[in-house]
Write a protein that holds these residues in place. Structure first.
Motif, PDB file in Angstrom:
ATOM      1  N   ARG A  60       0.828  -1.208   0.000  1.00 46.59           N
ATOM      2  CA  ARG A  60       0.000   0.000   0.000  1.00 46.59           C
ATOM      3  C   ARG A  60       0.865   1.261   0.000  1.00 46.59           C
ATOM      4  NH1 ARG A  60      -3.421  -2.686   4.025  1.00 46.59           N
ATOM      5  NH2 ARG A  60      -5.270  -3.444   2.953  1.00 46.59           N
ATOM      6  N   GLU A  61       1.918   1.250   0.805  1.00 48.49           N
ATOM      7  CA  GLU A  61       2.833   2.404   0.840  1.00 48.49           C
ATOM      8  C   GLU A  61       3.443   2.655  -0.535  1.00 48.49           C
ATOM      9  OE1 GLU A  61       5.862   1.745   3.753  1.00 48.49           O
ATOM     10  OE2 GLU A  61       4.433   1.581   5.396  1.00 48.49           O
ATOM     11  N   LEU A  62       3.893   1.595  -1.192  1.00 48.89           N
ATOM     12  CA  LEU A  62       4.510   1.746  -2.507  1.00 48.89           C
ATOM     13  C   LEU A  62       3.515   2.281  -3.532  1.00 48.89           C
ATOM     14  CD1 LEU A  62       6.639  -1.516  -2.587  1.00 48.89           C
ATOM     15  CD2 LEU A  62       7.519   0.827  -2.558  1.00 48.89           C
ATOM     16  N   ILE A  63       2.278   1.802  -3.493  1.00 56.25           N
ATOM     17  CA  ILE A  63       1.264   2.276  -4.432  1.00 56.25           C
ATOM     18  C   ILE A  63       0.926   3.736  -4.152  1.00 56.25           C
ATOM     19  CG2 ILE A  63      -1.157   2.034  -5.106  1.00 56.25           C
ATOM     20  CD1 ILE A  63      -0.759  -1.008  -4.844  1.00 56.25           C
ATOM     21  N   THR A  64       0.834   4.112  -2.890  1.00 54.51           N
ATOM     22  CA  THR A  64       0.563   5.510  -2.536  1.00 54.51           C
ATOM     23  C   THR A  64       1.681   6.414  -3.032  1.00 54.51           C
ATOM     24  OG1 THR A  64      -0.705   4.828  -0.591  1.00 54.51           O
ATOM     25  CG2 THR A  64       0.128   7.101  -0.621  1.00 54.51           C
ATOM     26  N   GLU A  65       2.923   6.008  -2.826  1.00 52.20           N
ATOM     27  CA  GLU A  65       4.069   6.790  -3.311  1.00 52.20           C
ATOM     28  C   GLU A  65       4.069   6.872  -4.839  1.00 52.20           C
ATOM     29  OE1 GLU A  65       7.626   5.064  -1.720  1.00 52.20           O
ATOM     30  OE2 GLU A  65       7.003   5.414   0.351  1.00 52.20           O
ATOM     31  N   TYR A  66       3.756   5.777  -5.482  1.00 50.73           N
ATOM     32  CA  TYR A  66       3.733   5.736  -6.941  1.00 50.73           C
ATOM     33  C   TYR A  66       2.667   6.687  -7.492  1.00 50.73           C
ATOM     34  CZ  TYR A  66       3.605   3.835 -11.658  1.00 50.73           C
ATOM     35  OH  TYR A  66       3.644   3.696 -13.020  1.00 50.73           O
ATOM     36  N   ASN A  67       1.476   6.653  -6.900  1.00 53.78           N
ATOM     37  CA  ASN A  67       0.386   7.500  -7.371  1.00 53.78           C
ATOM     38  C   ASN A  67       0.628   8.976  -7.075  1.00 53.78           C
ATOM     39  OD1 ASN A  67      -1.185   5.502  -8.549  1.00 53.78           O
ATOM     40  ND2 ASN A  67      -2.253   5.047  -6.655  1.00 53.78           N
ATOM     41  N   ALA A  68       1.444   9.297  -6.074  1.00 51.48           N
ATOM     42  CA  ALA A  68       1.723  10.685  -5.715  1.00 51.48           C
ATOM     43  C   ALA A  68       2.903  11.265  -6.501  1.00 51.48           C
ATOM     44  CB  ALA A  68       2.013  10.782  -4.224  1.00 51.48           C
ATOM     45  N   ALA A  69       3.635  10.440  -7.232  1.00 51.59           N
ATOM     46  CA  ALA A  69       4.827  10.896  -7.946  1.00 51.59           C
ATOM     47  C   ALA A  69       4.448  11.754  -9.151  1.00 51.59           C
ATOM     48  CB  ALA A  69       5.653   9.699  -8.394  1.00 51.59           C
ATOM     49  N   PHE A  70       5.328  12.705  -9.457  1.00 52.50           N
ATOM     50  CA  PHE A  70       5.173  13.552 -10.631  1.00 52.50           C
ATOM     51  C   PHE A  70       6.306  13.256 -11.604  1.00 52.50           C
ATOM     52  CE2 PHE A  70       3.114  16.052  -7.296  1.00 52.50           C
ATOM     53  CZ  PHE A  70       1.920  16.360  -7.914  1.00 52.50           C
ATOM     54  N   PRO A  71       6.054  13.380 -12.900  1.00 55.36           N
ATOM     55  CA  PRO A  71       7.147  13.180 -13.863  1.00 55.36           C
ATOM     56  C   PRO A  71       8.195  14.273 -13.690  1.00 55.36           C
ATOM     57  CG  PRO A  71       5.077  13.729 -14.986  1.00 55.36           C
ATOM     58  CD  PRO A  71       4.802  13.670 -13.526  1.00 55.36           C
ATOM     59  N   LEU A  72       9.434  13.938 -13.953  1.00 57.88           N
ATOM     60  CA  LEU A  72      10.506  14.920 -13.876  1.00 57.88           C
ATOM     61  C   LEU A  72      10.407  15.872 -15.054  1.00 57.88           C
ATOM     62  CD1 LEU A  72      13.484  12.575 -12.957  1.00 57.88           C
ATOM     63  CD2 LEU A  72      12.219  14.083 -11.435  1.00 57.88           C
ATOM     64  N   SER A  73      10.528  17.157 -14.788  1.00 59.94           N
ATOM     65  CA  SER A  73      10.474  18.115 -15.889  1.00 59.94           C
ATOM     66  C   SER A  73      11.729  17.956 -16.742  1.00 59.94           C
ATOM     67  CB  SER A  73      10.372  19.533 -15.350  1.00 59.94           C
ATOM     68  OG  SER A  73      11.519  19.844 -14.597  1.00 59.94           O
ATOM     69  N   GLY A  74      11.570  18.194 -18.001  1.00 53.86           N
ATOM     70  CA  GLY A  74      12.685  18.048 -18.922  1.00 53.86           C
ATOM     71  C   GLY A  74      12.784  16.668 -19.534  1.00 53.86           C
ATOM     72  N   ASP A  75      11.960  15.732 -19.081  1.00 51.00           N
ATOM     73  CA  ASP A  75      11.975  14.389 -19.654  1.00 51.00           C
ATOM     74  C   ASP A  75      11.124  14.286 -20.909  1.00 51.00           C
ATOM     75  OD1 ASP A  75      13.694  13.408 -17.824  1.00 51.00           O
ATOM     76  OD2 ASP A  75      12.208  12.331 -16.635  1.00 51.00           O
ATOM     77  N   GLU A  76      10.369  15.345 -21.210  1.00 52.26           N
ATOM     78  CA  GLU A  76       9.498  15.310 -22.371  1.00 52.26           C
ATOM     79  C   GLU A  76      10.325  15.536 -23.623  1.00 52.26           C
ATOM     80  OE1 GLU A  76       9.161  17.862 -20.093  1.00 52.26           O
ATOM     81  OE2 GLU A  76       7.799  16.855 -18.746  1.00 52.26           O
ATOM     82  N   PRO A  77      10.065  14.768 -24.677  1.00 48.41           N
ATOM     83  CA  PRO A  77      10.811  15.002 -25.930  1.00 48.41           C
ATOM     84  C   PRO A  77      10.331  16.308 -26.575  1.00 48.41           C
ATOM     85  CG  PRO A  77       9.180  13.278 -26.214  1.00 48.41           C
ATOM     86  CD  PRO A  77       9.176  13.630 -24.757  1.00 48.41           C
ATOM     87  N   ASP A  78      11.189  16.907 -27.409  1.00 45.44           N
ATOM     88  CA  ASP A  78      10.814  18.135 -28.112  1.00 45.44           C
ATOM     89  C   ASP A  78       9.700  17.889 -29.117  1.00 45.44           C
ATOM     90  OD1 ASP A  78      12.674  19.635 -26.723  1.00 45.44           O
ATOM     91  OD2 ASP A  78      14.268  19.225 -28.188  1.00 45.44           O
ATOM     92  N   SER A  79       9.687  16.722 -29.703  1.00 47.67           N
ATOM     93  CA  SER A  79       8.617  16.378 -30.629  1.00 47.67           C
ATOM     94  C   SER A  79       8.377  14.869 -30.536  1.00 47.67           C
ATOM     95  CB  SER A  79       8.984  16.766 -32.056  1.00 47.67           C
ATOM     96  OG  SER A  79      10.088  15.993 -32.491  1.00 47.67           O
ATOM     97  N   TYR A  80       7.210  14.500 -30.941  1.00 51.41           N
ATOM     98  CA  TYR A  80       6.846  13.095 -30.931  1.00 51.41           C
ATOM     99  C   TYR A  80       6.783  12.624 -32.387  1.00 51.41           C
ATOM    100  CZ  TYR A  80       5.489  14.084 -26.149  1.00 51.41           C
ATOM    101  OH  TYR A  80       5.493  14.456 -24.836  1.00 51.41           O
ATOM    102  N   PRO A  81       7.491  11.555 -32.739  1.00 51.29           N
ATOM    103  CA  PRO A  81       7.461  11.082 -34.120  1.00 51.29           C
ATOM    104  C   PRO A  81       6.040  10.699 -34.535  1.00 51.29           C
ATOM    105  CG  PRO A  81       8.783   9.623 -32.731  1.00 51.29           C
ATOM    106  CD  PRO A  81       8.288  10.740 -31.879  1.00 51.29           C
ATOM    107  N   ASP A  82       5.711  11.012 -35.766  1.00 55.04           N
ATOM    108  CA  ASP A  82       4.411  10.650 -36.363  1.00 55.04           C
ATOM    109  C   ASP A  82       3.236  11.349 -35.687  1.00 55.04           C
ATOM    110  OD1 ASP A  82       5.766   8.947 -38.112  1.00 55.04           O
ATOM    111  OD2 ASP A  82       5.646   7.276 -36.691  1.00 55.04           O
ATOM    112  N   VAL A  83       3.482  12.500 -35.034  1.00 58.19           N
ATOM    113  CA  VAL A  83       2.386  13.256 -34.429  1.00 58.19           C
ATOM    114  C   VAL A  83       2.256  14.568 -35.179  1.00 58.19           C
ATOM    115  CG1 VAL A  83       1.607  14.426 -32.346  1.00 58.19           C
ATOM    116  CG2 VAL A  83       2.701  12.213 -32.165  1.00 58.19           C
TER     117      VAL A  83
END
Length: 86
Positions: A60-83
């Motif tokens: 339960r603790e691990l799931i709570t931590e997982y659900n509360a996590a935010f993605p790290l900024s800067g991990d997003e690609p500049d563009s997505y292929p085929d979009v």
């Protein structure tokens, strides 16, 4: 075995099952076989994530931590292929 979480869908259940497995906790998804009965069964509450009783609190603790996590900024690609950007 103790039910510790109700995933919204099978994909979330399998994602959490894999995350728990990476932490050494064996989890099982219950109700997977009931999904084909949607329309005759209620839509919510069919799926459950279960673990051994002794590991329930840690899982339960691990799931709570997982659900509360935010993605790290800067991990997003500049563009997505085929979009197509409009």
């Amino acid at each position: 075995m103790r039910k510790i979480y109700e995933p919204e869908n099978l994909m979330e259940g399998e994602l959490l099952q894999g995350m728990l497995a990476s932490e050494g906790i064996e989890a099982h998804i219950t109700g997977r076989h009931l999904l084909g009965g949607i329309g005759e069964l209620p839509v919510f509450g069919l799926l459950g994530l279960t673990v051994d009783d002794g590991l329930a609190d840690r899982a339960r603790e691990l799931i709570t931590e997982y659900n509360a996590a935010f993605p790290l900024s800067g991990d997003e690609p500049d563009s997505y292929p085929d979009v197509l950007l409009c």
